[in-house]
Design an enzyme around this catalytic site. Structure first.
Site, PDB file in Angstrom:
ATOM      1  N   GLN A   1     -43.171  32.114 -23.800  1.00  0.00           N
ATOM      2  CA  GLN A   1     -42.872  33.355 -24.513  1.00  0.00           C
ATOM      3  C   GLN A   1     -44.113  33.959 -25.164  1.00  0.00           C
ATOM      4  O   GLN A   1     -45.139  33.293 -25.336  1.00  0.00           O
ATOM      5  CB  GLN A   1     -41.820  33.097 -25.590  1.00  0.00           C
ATOM      6  CG  GLN A   1     -40.435  32.799 -25.034  1.00  0.00           C
ATOM      7  CD  GLN A   1     -39.407  32.653 -26.135  1.00  0.00           C
ATOM      8  OE1 GLN A   1     -39.011  31.554 -26.472  1.00  0.00           O
ATOM      9  NE2 GLN A   1     -38.973  33.763 -26.710  1.00  0.00           N
ATOM     10  N   HIS A   2     -43.991  35.219 -25.538  1.00  0.00           N
ATOM     11  CA  HIS A   2     -44.907  35.936 -26.433  1.00  0.00           C
ATOM     12  C   HIS A   2     -46.251  36.350 -25.838  1.00  0.00           C
ATOM     13  O   HIS A   2     -46.909  37.218 -26.392  1.00  0.00           O
ATOM     14  CB  HIS A   2     -45.212  35.110 -27.690  1.00  0.00           C
ATOM     15  CG  HIS A   2     -44.036  34.664 -28.479  1.00  0.00           C
ATOM     16  ND1 HIS A   2     -43.065  35.529 -28.927  1.00  0.00           N
ATOM     17  CD2 HIS A   2     -43.664  33.433 -28.914  1.00  0.00           C
ATOM     18  CE1 HIS A   2     -42.164  34.854 -29.614  1.00  0.00           C
ATOM     19  NE2 HIS A   2     -42.496  33.581 -29.614  1.00  0.00           N
TER      20      HIS A   2
ATOM     21  N   ASP B   1     -38.969  30.772 -21.942  1.00  0.00           N
ATOM     22  CA  ASP B   1     -38.704  29.355 -21.679  1.00  0.00           C
ATOM     23  C   ASP B   1     -37.569  28.784 -22.519  1.00  0.00           C
ATOM     24  O   ASP B   1     -36.754  28.004 -22.007  1.00  0.00           O
ATOM     25  CB  ASP B   1     -39.981  28.512 -21.840  1.00  0.00           C
ATOM     26  CG  ASP B   1     -40.708  28.745 -23.161  1.00  0.00           C
ATOM     27  OD1 ASP B   1     -40.208  29.495 -24.028  1.00  0.00           O
ATOM     28  OD2 ASP B   1     -41.806  28.174 -23.313  1.00  0.00           O
TER      29      ASP B   1
END
Length: 481
Positions: free
Chosen positions: A81-82, A239
């Site tokens: 992520q991110h 994820d």
């Protein structure tokens, strides 16, 4: 190998350090083939990766799967992520991706929170208070430090978006991963124009948010992957949302994931909004919510302590009054981005094994401190804690979680739950089922349950006291050195 009972699907887990691919029988959940390939992360002040390595690793992982991957009818990508992926007008990376564990944007996180209405505004608008992990803070950092990179950027993607787009040729994302950016409003479930304008990001650079169950596209033929042209591509997701699918989570079932980062989360019917910033109010990949708390320091930090001590990671010893806060990369929960590791209570008779146990205790303490905030008030406090991730099979991790949580602990036998969740999402495209129901049909959460033991309140209280007393030192950290 017996023939598959149903169509084959591929689930991908593109994580921080490697990409894994599973070919799964959609009827039974049996893993028919698998592959894995590494990619690198920079060291030093930042944490960056070249997205092209993720693609190369995906190609290699699928190649290891052989003919089974070519027979797949659908594919889905779960990803870390991110991460901020910036692409030029040819779809090539402008610079390496800024990853979730790059904490250089901590000043931008604080500034954005202050400039736009404070923590309460952000929690109510996006579900989360900006932290250095969030994509919006990374974009603000990039604009401040590398304006030429921002000028060259013609598309902004998350890691899973990048891989999905390489498959389909279309820029798409999903609500689960979009909810970790800081520019997706959880109330309206759309990009937030006010926040985007504030950070100078044109919404035209962002991918289309695909609905749960919608086909994101089909595999194009201008690439070198062993998929047939026209293979269905699912929306994919982040994820943690993929792992939630992989476990077939129902609301209120608590999860602790022990990996490079540590996370605790549960599915909720209620839209989260925690102004303290401890809980990130993520969306899940189905239509519900996934309140989650994340620590930056988990298995890698504890393994580093073991290496420094010259010990095997399982060589813990009980009976210690020493406290070790293993915040080696700065920390997100608690929010101490400038912190470093801290050791307190060292005595002549302290052993190396006790120091190692203290590192485990410090890591688990951070996660358990957030678990009560993640769970809804009506969640069953005696429900087994599902323990997943690379550390979940380690005896020292299992016993530390049992002792400090006071809960029964269930360790699913299924491995690669992120990839399995992606595979369940791909299977749902073919069968019309809820992906979580697919995973429950596959019985992915099955595994031994370790009985609850009495909660070690003494250790929890001691660690909390040291953390409180050391807060000014941890906040100052090594900044400016």
């Amino acid at each position: 190998m017996s023939a598959a009972e149903g169509p084959l699907v591929v689930g991908v887990d593109s994580s921080t350090q490697s990409t894994k691919a599973l070919v799964v029988d959609a009827a039974t959940g049996r893993v028919v083939a698998s592959g894995q390939a590494p990619h690198s992360v920079s060291s030093g002040a930042g944490r960056e990766s070249d997205p092209r390595q993720w693609w190369d690793a995906l190609c290699e992982a699928l190649s290891q799967c052989g003919d089974a991957a070519h027979e797949a009818a659908a594919v889905s990508v779960g990803g870390q992520q991110h991460g901020l992926v910036t692409l030029d007008d040819r779809g090539e990376p402008v610079r390496p991706a800024l990853l979730w564990n790059d904490v250089r944007s901590a000043p931008q996180a604080r500034r954005l929170t202050e400039e736009l209405g404070g923590a309460k505004f952000w929690a109510e608008r996006t579900g989360s208070v900006p932290a250095a992990s969030f994509t919006v803070t990374k974009w603000a950092w990039l604009a401040e430090h590398e304006p030429e990179a921002v000028s060259a950027t013609k598309a902004v993607r998350l890691p899973h978006d990048y891989l999905t787009e390489r498959l389909t040729g279309q820029g798409t994302t999903d609500r689960g991963d979009a909810s970790g950016t800081g520019w997706w409003a959880s109330g309206t479930q759309a990009y937030d124009e006010e926040i985007l304008a504030h950070v100078g990001l044109d919404p035209a650079l962002l991918p289309r948010v695909v609905r749960p169950g919608e086909v994101a596209g089909t595999v194009r033929d201008s690439h070198d992957l062993p998929f047939s042209k026209g293979t269905l591509v699912a929306p994919g997701t982040g994820d943690n949302a993929a792992a939630a699918l992989g476990l077939g989570l129902r609301p209120g079932m608590p999860v602790m994931s022990l990996g490079t980062s540590g996370t605790v989360y549960a599915v909720s019917r209620r839209r989260p909004a925690d102004p303290s910033g401890t809980v990130a109010g993520f969306a899940d990949a189905r239509g519900d919510w996934l309140p989650l708390a994340c620590t930056l320091n988990c298995t890698l930090a504890v393994d580093r302590v073991a290496t420094l001590l010259g010990l095997d990671r399982e060589a813990v010893e009980p009976g210690t009054a020493v406290t070790l806060l293993p915040y080696l990369d700065g920390e997100r929960t608690p929010n101490l981005p400038n912190a470093s590791g801290l050791l307190h209570g060292l005595r002549h008779d302290t052993t190396a094994g006790q120091l190692l146990q203290a590192a485990y205790d410090g890591a688990v303490h951070s996660l358990l401190g957030a678990l009560d905030l993640v769970l809804d008030e009506d969640a069953d406090p005696s429900a087994p804690l599902l323990l997943i991730g690379g550390g979940a099979r380690g005896t020292a991790w299992q016993e530390t979680v049992r002792r400090l949580s006071g809960r029964p602990v269930q360790v699913p036998e299924a491995k690669e739950l992120v990839a399995l969740g992606a595979a369940a999402q791909a299977a749902g495209l073919l069968t019309g089922e809820d992906p979580a129901a697919v995973a429950r049909r596959w019985d992915t959460a099955a595994g031994p349950v370790l009985d609850a033991v009495e909660r070690d309140e003494e250790t929890l209280t001691r660690i909390a006291g040291v953390l409180s007393d050391a807060a000014p030192l941890l906040e100052r950290g090594t900044a400016g050195s």
